[in-house]
Design a protein around this motif. Sequence first.
Motif, short mmCIF file in Angstrom:
data_model
loop_
_atom_site.label_atom_id
_atom_site.label_comp_id
_atom_site.label_asym_id
_atom_site.label_seq_id
_atom_site.Cartn_x
_atom_site.Cartn_y
_atom_site.Cartn_z
N PRO A 15 69.57 56.67 0.14
CA PRO A 15 68.98 58.02 0.10
C PRO A 15 67.88 58.18 1.15
O PRO A 15 67.14 57.22 1.45
N LEU A 16 67.76 59.38 1.70
CA LEU A 16 66.73 59.66 2.70
C LEU A 16 65.32 59.57 2.13
O LEU A 16 64.36 59.41 2.88
N THR A 17 65.22 59.65 0.83
CA THR A 17 63.89 59.57 0.20
C THR A 17 63.24 58.20 0.41
O THR A 17 62.04 58.04 0.19
N LEU A 18 64.03 57.21 0.83
CA LEU A 18 63.47 55.88 1.13
C LEU A 18 62.56 55.91 2.35
O LEU A 18 61.72 55.04 2.53
N LEU A 19 62.75 56.93 3.19
CA LEU A 19 61.99 57.00 4.44
C LEU A 19 60.61 57.61 4.22
O LEU A 19 60.33 58.72 4.65
N ILE A 64 64.30 70.14 14.54
CA ILE A 64 65.58 69.45 14.33
C ILE A 64 66.04 69.60 12.89
O ILE A 64 67.23 69.79 12.61
N ALA A 65 65.10 69.52 11.96
CA ALA A 65 65.47 69.70 10.54
C ALA A 65 66.08 71.07 10.30
O ALA A 65 67.04 71.21 9.53
N LYS A 66 65.54 72.09 10.95
CA LYS A 66 66.09 73.45 10.81
C LYS A 66 67.52 73.50 11.32
O LYS A 66 68.41 74.10 10.69
N ALA A 67 67.77 72.83 12.46
CA ALA A 67 69.13 72.81 13.01
C ALA A 67 70.08 72.03 12.10
O ALA A 67 71.23 72.43 11.91
N LEU A 68 69.58 70.95 11.52
CA LEU A 68 70.42 70.18 10.61
C LEU A 68 70.81 71.00 9.38
O LEU A 68 71.93 70.90 8.88
N ARG A 69 69.88 71.82 8.93
CA ARG A 69 70.18 72.68 7.76
C ARG A 69 71.09 73.84 8.15
O ARG A 69 72.13 74.09 7.51
N ASP A 70 70.69 74.57 9.21
CA ASP A 70 71.38 75.82 9.54
C ASP A 70 72.71 75.60 10.23
O ASP A 70 73.68 76.34 9.99
N VAL A 71 72.78 74.61 11.11
CA VAL A 71 74.00 74.40 11.90
C VAL A 71 74.92 73.37 11.24
O VAL A 71 76.11 73.61 11.08
N ALA A 72 74.35 72.23 10.86
CA ALA A 72 75.18 71.17 10.28
C ALA A 72 75.37 71.34 8.77
O ALA A 72 76.23 70.68 8.18
N GLY A 73 74.56 72.19 8.16
CA GLY A 73 74.70 72.44 6.73
C GLY A 73 74.24 71.29 5.85
O GLY A 73 74.68 71.16 4.70
N LEU A 74 73.36 70.45 6.37
CA LEU A 74 72.88 69.31 5.59
C LEU A 74 71.76 69.73 4.65
O LEU A 74 70.96 70.60 4.98
N GLU A 78 62.72 67.55 0.25
CA GLU A 78 61.37 68.03 0.52
C GLU A 78 60.39 67.16 -0.25
O GLU A 78 60.58 66.93 -1.45
N PRO A 79 59.33 66.67 0.39
CA PRO A 79 59.03 66.83 1.81
C PRO A 79 60.05 66.10 2.68
O PRO A 79 60.78 65.24 2.20
N LEU A 80 60.08 66.44 3.96
CA LEU A 80 61.04 65.86 4.88
C LEU A 80 60.85 64.35 5.00
O LEU A 80 59.73 63.86 4.88
N PRO A 81 61.94 63.61 5.25
CA PRO A 81 61.83 62.17 5.49
C PRO A 81 60.85 61.90 6.64
O PRO A 81 60.80 62.66 7.61
#
Length: 307
Positions: A15-19, A64-74, A78-81
């Motif tokens: 999980p990304l929460t590890l970061l 980059i996080a915005k692009a990952l959400r909006d474009v890649a749909g990831l 929150e909070p971000l890694p």
Amino acid sequence: MVRSKEWREAVDKLPLTLLDSAQVNAWQVAYRKAKPANPEAQRRVLNSARSIVRNAKAMFGVKIAKALRDVAGLKLPEPLPMGDVNLSELFGKKQKTRYQSRIDAERLLRLAGDELAATQPEAFKVLLLALCCGLRKREIDCLLWHQVDMEAGVIRIEATEHFRPKSEDSAGEVDLDPELLALLRRWRSLAKGEFVIEGRATTDFKSRVSYRCEPVYAALYEWLRGHGVKAQKALHELRKEAGALVAKSAGIYAASRLLRHSDIRVTADFYADKKQRISTGLGSLLPPQNVIAFPGADAAQPERLSA
């Protein structure tokens, strides 16, 4: 040894929460402890750890996080890694390693002319482009003949079908000495292809680690090591030496222009080197009784007594 595919699959399950700050700190401590304890090795590993963490943190930056959400749909947590990771707290203030010249450029150039020019002409070309022009390895590797303007006497570092400059500021013109220009004219008349350095006919535009002319670099590195250039990145050492020579003769601004840095502070902090002795000149005023001749030395070369 775990294969790349298996390693990626294992990583993807985490999980990304590890970061977070605690986990990243634990990793960098273990990473540094696994390396030799001598100061030079620790300096290098500290820089590597900082670079890895900085790049990972940048991957989850706001844009980059915005692009990952909006474009890649990831879906990102929150909070971000890496959001609470502070580079200064982890690693302290970044150390500035000022370039210290250990090269006699004139001697090296003469030896290269005697030993490389006839037997290994491509290695000789690479050495000249790094030491006389301050070009980066990738710039040399992908340099095309149409970038060498024989009439204007310049090399133009610009985007081509094989190359993208490191940054917008990295593009620009590099002036050529008349003697080097004459050599380039001769080499151009003998060229077999579009690249200045003979090697593979194509280059991997997207790769940052693959080079066309690896055998040429290997031969040059071996020759440089045999002549006292022990730096891990020997070709970049020649580029730094070029900057130091120009800083000495024409000043820090000229060196920055040659090296095409984005900020003159980069040149001042890392590349400019003191190539001549600097003193007040007041020694000549010292009374003779405070000066003695060094035993066995010429009397014209006195030694000052310690206070």
